[in-house]
Scaffold this motif. Sequence first.
Motif, short mmCIF file in Angstrom:
data_model
loop_
_atom_site.label_atom_id
_atom_site.label_comp_id
_atom_site.label_asym_id
_atom_site.label_seq_id
_atom_site.Cartn_x
_atom_site.Cartn_y
_atom_site.Cartn_z
N ALA A 2 0.83 -1.20 0.00
CA ALA A 2 0.00 0.00 0.00
C ALA A 2 0.86 1.26 0.00
O ALA A 2 0.58 2.22 -0.74
CB ALA A 2 -0.93 0.00 1.22
N ILE A 3 1.92 1.27 0.80
CA ILE A 3 2.81 2.43 0.84
C ILE A 3 3.56 2.57 -0.49
O ILE A 3 3.72 3.68 -1.01
CB ILE A 3 3.80 2.30 2.02
CG1 ILE A 3 3.04 2.37 3.34
CG2 ILE A 3 4.84 3.40 1.96
CD1 ILE A 3 3.89 2.10 4.55
N GLY A 4 4.01 1.45 -1.06
CA GLY A 4 4.68 1.50 -2.35
C GLY A 4 3.76 2.03 -3.44
O GLY A 4 4.18 2.82 -4.29
N ARG A 5 2.50 1.60 -3.43
CA ARG A 5 1.52 2.09 -4.41
C ARG A 5 1.27 3.58 -4.22
O ARG A 5 1.11 4.33 -5.19
CB ARG A 5 0.22 1.31 -4.27
CG ARG A 5 -0.88 1.71 -5.23
CD ARG A 5 -2.07 0.77 -5.11
NE ARG A 5 -3.13 1.13 -6.02
CZ ARG A 5 -4.15 1.94 -5.69
NH1 ARG A 5 -4.22 2.44 -4.46
NH2 ARG A 5 -5.09 2.23 -6.57
N TYR A 6 1.22 4.03 -2.97
CA TYR A 6 1.01 5.45 -2.66
C TYR A 6 2.09 6.30 -3.31
O TYR A 6 1.80 7.29 -4.00
CB TYR A 6 0.99 5.64 -1.14
CG TYR A 6 1.05 7.07 -0.69
CD1 TYR A 6 -0.11 7.85 -0.66
CD2 TYR A 6 2.25 7.65 -0.28
CE1 TYR A 6 -0.05 9.17 -0.24
CE2 TYR A 6 2.31 8.96 0.13
CZ TYR A 6 1.16 9.72 0.15
OH TYR A 6 1.21 11.03 0.57
N TYR A 7 3.35 5.92 -3.13
CA TYR A 7 4.44 6.73 -3.68
C TYR A 7 4.56 6.56 -5.19
O TYR A 7 4.93 7.51 -5.90
CB TYR A 7 5.75 6.38 -3.00
CG TYR A 7 5.85 6.95 -1.60
CD1 TYR A 7 5.90 8.32 -1.40
CD2 TYR A 7 5.85 6.12 -0.49
CE1 TYR A 7 5.97 8.86 -0.13
CE2 TYR A 7 5.92 6.65 0.79
CZ TYR A 7 5.98 8.02 0.96
OH TYR A 7 6.04 8.56 2.22
N LEU A 8 4.26 5.38 -5.71
CA LEU A 8 4.32 5.17 -7.15
C LEU A 8 3.31 6.07 -7.87
O LEU A 8 3.62 6.66 -8.91
CB LEU A 8 4.05 3.70 -7.48
CG LEU A 8 4.11 3.31 -8.96
CD1 LEU A 8 5.51 3.55 -9.51
CD2 LEU A 8 3.70 1.86 -9.16
#
Length: 320
Positions: free
Chosen positions: A60-66
């Motif tokens: 979820a955090i990776g998707r947020y920054y991507l």
Amino acid sequence: MKILDRYILKNFLLDFLICLVTLMALCVIVETFEKASEFAEYFGDQKKAGEPMQRSPFQAIGRYYLLHLPILYGQVSPIILLMAAMFTVTRMGRYGEFIPIKASGISLYRVLLPILIVGVVLSGISVVVQEILVPRLSDSIRDSELISEGGGELISSFQRIDSDGNVYFFSRYSTIRQNGLGIRVVRRYRPELGGRKKTTIKAQFGRFQRTEKGYTLLLSDGVIEHFDPESGFRMEGSPQLFGLEGVSIVGGLEPIDILRSRSPETLTLRPMADLVREVEENPSLAEARVALHSRYAQPLSGIILLFLGLPFVLGSENRN
């Protein structure tokens, strides 16, 4: 294209890529530490509530920054352009590459021409990203931003925009009771009718009510104004007062949208300009005006920095 131009462009684009990756990675790392408590609060609340998690916290955090990388690119691209150009010119001067260039009768300012041209192109790419790519990702960006909102109950002074371009202002909203105070709604006609302002509703109180067709926003104790779709002027008989019987808005905004952020950064220029005109009566929501001015300034600032910074660096290399 001359061999010299290709050589300079190769070095400049390589430096641009290195600066881009380095600076954006640094921004992501710093923001991750700043939002660590909000991320932990969100996932902790989900775990306590027993809600199923579609993605792991890292996903979820990776998707947020991507999803936020296109917005971040528009913010940092001006300074990256200048950094990459300075690194390219400084390295060429350090290794004495300007000596044979000057000996062949080529002006050093002619050397900067391919850098300036590519700088203008890269600034144009940032405009395309902001005007085309970011609006298409706006719904996904809003969903990803839920993890950075934390679990607060009361939200003050904010605006939201639904999929039809209708604008909702709340002075205060309770996420638990799903009601708010000091509400202003600007609804618009469909795009095929010109997209002009349709109604403006100001209400002291509003609450969401669940129905079979979805959510309905019930507004009470306020005033409503109707506008003509062709002229844009206020219709005869407006404004009209309403009391506790209220006005119902079916569809559009839902409680989950309140928790999502539809920031002005995800809008194109025209809706953003319309939003700025709507917030003139509400100075606490001036972020839309700042975002509009930034949208014009960001691509131009990269070009201006190049024109101001490169002659200074080149002058120092000449003296050396």
